[in-house]
Design a protein around this motif. Structure first.
Motif, PDB file in Angstrom:
ATOM      1  N   PHE A  56      97.703  -7.943  99.852  1.00 32.35           N
ATOM      2  CA  PHE A  56      96.470  -8.129  99.077  1.00 32.35           C
ATOM      3  C   PHE A  56      96.758  -9.088  97.929  1.00 32.35           C
ATOM      4  CE2 PHE A  56      98.681  -4.703  96.961  1.00 32.35           C
ATOM      5  CZ  PHE A  56      98.459  -4.923  95.608  1.00 32.35           C
ATOM      6  N   SER A  57      95.694  -9.731  97.438  1.00 37.59           N
ATOM      7  CA  SER A  57      95.827 -10.610  96.267  1.00 37.59           C
ATOM      8  C   SER A  57      94.677 -10.331  95.317  1.00 37.59           C
ATOM      9  CB  SER A  57      95.816 -12.085  96.683  1.00 37.59           C
ATOM     10  OG  SER A  57      94.552 -12.467  97.199  1.00 37.59           O
ATOM     11  N   ILE A  58      94.971 -10.419  94.021  1.00 37.53           N
ATOM     12  CA  ILE A  58      93.981 -10.162  92.982  1.00 37.53           C
ATOM     13  C   ILE A  58      94.050 -11.297  91.962  1.00 37.53           C
ATOM     14  CG2 ILE A  58      93.267  -8.602  91.133  1.00 37.53           C
ATOM     15  CD1 ILE A  58      94.497  -6.320  92.728  1.00 37.53           C
ATOM     16  N   ILE A  59      92.931 -11.994  91.774  1.00 40.82           N
ATOM     17  CA  ILE A  59      92.866 -13.105  90.822  1.00 40.82           C
ATOM     18  C   ILE A  59      91.790 -12.785  89.780  1.00 40.82           C
ATOM     19  CG2 ILE A  59      92.441 -15.572  90.500  1.00 40.82           C
ATOM     20  CD1 ILE A  59      93.287 -15.978  93.404  1.00 40.82           C
ATOM     21  N   PRO A  60      92.161 -12.642  88.505  1.00 33.43           N
ATOM     22  CA  PRO A  60      91.158 -12.344  87.475  1.00 33.43           C
ATOM     23  C   PRO A  60      90.334 -13.580  87.122  1.00 33.43           C
ATOM     24  CG  PRO A  60      93.325 -12.587  86.485  1.00 33.43           C
ATOM     25  CD  PRO A  60      93.535 -12.675  87.969  1.00 33.43           C
ATOM     26  N   ASN A  61      89.048 -13.381  86.865  1.00 30.79           N
ATOM     27  CA  ASN A  61      88.162 -14.438  86.376  1.00 30.79           C
ATOM     28  C   ASN A  61      87.955 -14.226  84.879  1.00 30.79           C
ATOM     29  OD1 ASN A  61      87.614 -15.730  88.934  1.00 30.79           O
ATOM     30  ND2 ASN A  61      86.394 -13.938  89.456  1.00 30.79           N
ATOM     31  N   ILE A  62      88.350 -15.229  84.093  1.00 30.71           N
ATOM     32  CA  ILE A  62      88.362 -15.096  82.637  1.00 30.71           C
ATOM     33  C   ILE A  62      87.323 -16.024  82.024  1.00 30.71           C
ATOM     34  CG2 ILE A  62      89.776 -15.303  80.556  1.00 30.71           C
ATOM     35  CD1 ILE A  62      92.229 -14.799  82.311  1.00 30.71           C
ATOM     36  N   GLN A  86      85.805 -16.842  78.128  1.00 33.82           N
ATOM     37  CA  GLN A  86      85.961 -16.632  76.686  1.00 33.82           C
ATOM     38  C   GLN A  86      87.038 -15.582  76.390  1.00 33.82           C
ATOM     39  OE1 GLN A  86      82.088 -15.754  75.092  1.00 33.82           O
ATOM     40  NE2 GLN A  86      81.277 -17.787  75.523  1.00 33.82           N
ATOM     41  N   ASP A  87      88.195 -15.770  77.058  1.00 29.69           N
ATOM     42  CA  ASP A  87      89.368 -14.913  76.864  1.00 29.69           C
ATOM     43  C   ASP A  87      89.140 -13.468  77.291  1.00 29.69           C
ATOM     44  OD1 ASP A  87      90.831 -17.037  75.807  1.00 29.69           O
ATOM     45  OD2 ASP A  87      90.065 -16.649  73.779  1.00 29.69           O
ATOM     46  N   GLU A  88      88.105 -13.224  78.093  1.00 27.70           N
ATOM     47  CA  GLU A  88      87.847 -11.877  78.590  1.00 27.70           C
ATOM     48  C   GLU A  88      87.832 -11.892  80.114  1.00 27.70           C
ATOM     49  OE1 GLU A  88      87.710  -9.296  76.798  1.00 27.70           O
ATOM     50  OE2 GLU A  88      87.300 -10.022  74.757  1.00 27.70           O
ATOM     51  N   ILE A  89      88.419 -10.870  80.732  1.00 23.78           N
ATOM     52  CA  ILE A  89      88.366 -10.713  82.184  1.00 23.78           C
ATOM     53  C   ILE A  89      87.028 -10.076  82.543  1.00 23.78           C
ATOM     54  CG2 ILE A  89      89.389  -9.606  84.213  1.00 23.78           C
ATOM     55  CD1 ILE A  89      92.061  -9.678  82.796  1.00 23.78           C
ATOM     56  N   ILE A  90      86.180 -10.824  83.263  1.00 23.60           N
ATOM     57  CA  ILE A  90      84.850 -10.305  83.598  1.00 23.60           C
ATOM     58  C   ILE A  90      84.796  -9.679  84.994  1.00 23.60           C
ATOM     59  CG2 ILE A  90      83.651 -11.847  82.036  1.00 23.60           C
ATOM     60  CD1 ILE A  90      83.060 -13.649  84.420  1.00 23.60           C
ATOM     61  N   ASN A  91      85.643 -10.149  85.922  1.00 23.13           N
ATOM     62  CA  ASN A  91      85.757  -9.536  87.244  1.00 23.13           C
ATOM     63  C   ASN A  91      87.004 -10.097  87.924  1.00 23.13           C
ATOM     64  OD1 ASN A  91      85.036 -12.092  88.262  1.00 23.13           O
ATOM     65  ND2 ASN A  91      82.883 -11.533  88.439  1.00 23.13           N
ATOM     66  N   HIS A  92      87.244  -9.688  89.152  1.00 22.37           N
ATOM     67  CA  HIS A  92      88.422 -10.125  89.906  1.00 22.37           C
ATOM     68  C   HIS A  92      88.018 -10.591  91.291  1.00 22.37           C
ATOM     69  CE1 HIS A  92      90.034  -7.299  86.903  1.00 22.37           C
ATOM     70  NE2 HIS A  92      91.165  -7.974  86.979  1.00 22.37           N
ATOM     71  N   ASP A  93      88.675 -11.631  91.780  1.00 18.34           N
ATOM     72  CA  ASP A  93      88.561 -12.019  93.184  1.00 18.34           C
ATOM     73  C   ASP A  93      89.642 -11.258  93.958  1.00 18.34           C
ATOM     74  OD1 ASP A  93      86.453 -13.835  92.880  1.00 18.34           O
ATOM     75  OD2 ASP A  93      87.822 -15.432  92.275  1.00 18.34           O
ATOM     76  N   VAL A  94      89.212 -10.401  94.853  1.00 22.51           N
ATOM     77  CA  VAL A  94      90.127  -9.542  95.610  1.00 22.51           C
ATOM     78  C   VAL A  94      90.117  -9.961  97.080  1.00 22.51           C
ATOM     79  CG1 VAL A  94      90.637  -7.185  96.344  1.00 22.51           C
ATOM     80  CG2 VAL A  94      89.789  -7.616  94.034  1.00 22.51           C
ATOM     81  N   THR A  95      91.288 -10.114  97.669  1.00 22.27           N
ATOM     82  CA  THR A  95      91.415 -10.413  99.100  1.00 22.27           C
ATOM     83  C   THR A  95      92.381  -9.417  99.734  1.00 22.27           C
ATOM     84  OG1 THR A  95      91.023 -12.784  98.767  1.00 22.27           O
ATOM     85  CG2 THR A  95      92.061 -12.126 100.839  1.00 22.27           C
ATOM     86  N   LEU A  96      91.920  -8.748 100.782  1.00 19.69           N
ATOM     87  CA  LEU A  96      92.749  -7.821 101.550  1.00 19.69           C
ATOM     88  C   LEU A  96      93.034  -8.460 102.906  1.00 19.69           C
ATOM     89  CD1 LEU A  96      90.827  -4.469 100.878  1.00 19.69           C
ATOM     90  CD2 LEU A  96      92.558  -5.595  99.460  1.00 19.69           C
ATOM     91  N   THR A  97      94.300  -8.496 103.306  1.00 15.34           N
ATOM     92  CA  THR A  97      94.705  -9.149 104.554  1.00 15.34           C
ATOM     93  C   THR A  97      95.190  -8.115 105.563  1.00 15.34           C
ATOM     94  OG1 THR A  97      95.315 -11.191 103.405  1.00 15.34           O
ATOM     95  CG2 THR A  97      96.249 -10.844 105.592  1.00 15.34           C
ATOM     96  N   CYS A 134      86.063 -10.259  98.097  1.00 18.96           N
ATOM     97  CA  CYS A 134      84.884  -9.897  97.306  1.00 18.96           C
ATOM     98  C   CYS A 134      85.197 -10.127  95.835  1.00 18.96           C
ATOM     99  CB  CYS A 134      84.491  -8.439  97.532  1.00 18.96           C
ATOM    100  SG  CYS A 134      85.578  -7.261  96.712  1.00 18.96           S
ATOM    101  N   LYS A 135      84.140 -10.134  95.025  1.00 15.62           N
ATOM    102  CA  LYS A 135      84.294 -10.101  93.577  1.00 15.62           C
ATOM    103  C   LYS A 135      84.183  -8.648  93.153  1.00 15.62           C
ATOM    104  CE  LYS A 135      82.825 -14.751  92.288  1.00 15.62           C
ATOM    105  NZ  LYS A 135      84.193 -15.112  91.866  1.00 15.62           N
ATOM    106  N   PHE A 136      85.194  -8.163  92.484  1.00 19.83           N
ATOM    107  CA  PHE A 136      85.312  -6.739  92.182  1.00 19.83           C
ATOM    108  C   PHE A 136      84.989  -6.499  90.723  1.00 19.83           C
ATOM    109  CE2 PHE A 136      87.068  -2.649  91.531  1.00 19.83           C
ATOM    110  CZ  PHE A 136      87.142  -2.032  92.766  1.00 19.83           C
ATOM    111  N   GLU A 137      84.045  -5.586  90.481  1.00 17.92           N
ATOM    112  CA  GLU A 137      83.671  -5.190  89.123  1.00 17.92           C
ATOM    113  C   GLU A 137      84.289  -3.831  88.801  1.00 17.92           C
ATOM    114  OE1 GLU A 137      81.988  -7.172  87.289  1.00 17.92           O
ATOM    115  OE2 GLU A 137      81.071  -8.565  88.712  1.00 17.92           O
ATOM    116  N   GLY A 138      84.756  -3.663  87.594  1.00 17.71           N
ATOM    117  CA  GLY A 138      85.248  -2.356  87.180  1.00 17.71           C
ATOM    118  C   GLY A 138      86.743  -2.200  87.400  1.00 17.71           C
ATOM    119  N   ASN A 139      87.182  -0.947  87.478  1.00 15.75           N
ATOM    120  CA  ASN A 139      88.611  -0.635  87.586  1.00 15.75           C
ATOM    121  C   ASN A 139      89.092  -0.805  89.020  1.00 15.75           C
ATOM    122  OD1 ASN A 139      88.820   0.110  84.845  1.00 15.75           O
ATOM    123  ND2 ASN A 139      87.990   2.141  85.312  1.00 15.75           N
TER     124      ASN A 139
END
Length: 323
Positions: free
Chosen positions: A187-193, A195-206, A146-151
């Motif tokens: 699990f893996s977490i990839i930040p989506n950046i 303009q030099d800001e992290i707007i959300n993360h791609d999260v995968t749980l295995t 999923c794409k994860f918003e927030g903390n």
């Protein structure tokens, strides 16, 4: 921080016609978007202001910010604010877990057990004696993304790696009645950046799914030995005071096998080091010579299982994600 929602520009769907979804298009302050949805409204799971039957299920926004000049939806004059366009979907029939996570299922090899068994040739039904064979149990791999918003709940992810499900049902995986069969592997977490800001993360749980509890291992039958001389014990029809006495003629001179298997059940208590304490309980008394599934444990005074049990649904309860 910014001022959140700026201007409502469009609404699709009519609640009076019992539409399945209501979609709002908003102009939003970029300062709030780029750090995740830190504005009070909307958030995934909140109700729609026009009808509480509709629940916010997804929030999507473009990646190109623009300058806003004019009055916001409260009538306040705004000028020189960086904004983006957001599309907010509200649904009548809504469940976060099912709508937010995409699931990929694939084969992941086998668990292989050495099983001792007595067989026969299929056509002539000739006994072929005791043989040790490989028993292959298929393993399925579930990747939930999923794409994860927030903390992000980093601490939950880290602490649950290598644990198996304590709850019997995991509806998000479509699995029921399978306590201990689901292993949280990684699990893996990839930040989506942008303009030099992290707007959300791609999260995968295995997860890895096994037909049997991950703490279970096949235990082959073990022939009993005489405690006096250490020799294998066989059934006999003499010496009625001996423990291997029998009146069943077909058993005479055949080996006596130990088929008892045990499981280790958590007591809910912990030792001085904080490790769970387990009690041994007999699972049954399989027929002699058949073996059984047994719990494998660490060699410790606490009979600790190899894999700890945990409520893996906690991995999803903290999530706020978008499709």
């Amino acid at each position: 921080m910014g001022v959140g929602l700026i201007q409502l520009v469009n609404v699709e769907g009519d609640a009076s016609d019992n539409a399945d979804t209501i979609v709002e298009t908003w102009i939003c302050d970029w300062d709030d978007v780029k750090y995740g949805w830190n504005i009070n409204n909307p958030n995934i799971g909140t109700t729609w202001s026009g009808n509480s039957d509709y629940i916010c299920s997804t929030i999507k926004y473009n990646r190109e910010n623009q300058r806003f000049y004019g009055k916001d939806y409260l009538g306040n004059t705004r000028s020189g604010i960086d904004v983006v366009t957001a599309q907010i979907t509200y649904k009548r029939d809504w469940t976060l877990e099912q709508s937010a996570w995409s699931i990929k299922i694939a084969s992941s090899g086998y668990r292989i057990f050495k099983v001792l068994g007595e067989g026969t040739w299929g056509v002539i039904q000739k006994p072929c004696g005791w043989q040790e064979n490989d028993y292959k149990m298929p393993i399925l791999q579930y990747d939930l993304s999923c794409k994860f918003e927030g903390n992000l709940p980093y601490s939950t992810y880290y602490s649950y790696v290598g644990k198996i499900n304590n709850e019997a049902d995991m509806p998000i995986l479509g699995i029921t009645g399978s306590r201990g069969c689901v292993l949280f592997e990684s699990f893996s977490i990839i930040p989506n950046i942008v303009q030099d800001e992290i707007i959300n993360h791609d999260v995968t749980l295995t997860f890895k799914y096994s037909m049997f509890d991950w703490n279970w291992e096949w235990r082959n039958p073990v022939q009993l030995t005489n405690t006096y001389d250490g020799k294998p014990m066989v059934w006999q029809n003499k010496y009625p005071n001996r423990p291997d006495y029998t009146q069943t003629a077909s058993l005479v001179n055949t080996p006596i096998w130990s088929g008892d298997t045990y499981q280790y059940v958590p007591t809910g208590q912990v030792d001085m080091q904080g490790n769970p304490i387990y009690n041994s309980e007999q699972m049954g008394d399989p027929a002699y010579g058949r073996g059984g599934w047994d719990y494998r444990t660490y060699a410790s005074l606490n009979n600790k299982c190899v894999y700890d049990y945990a409520n893996l649904l906690d991995l999803f309860n903290e999530a706020q994600s978008e499709e």
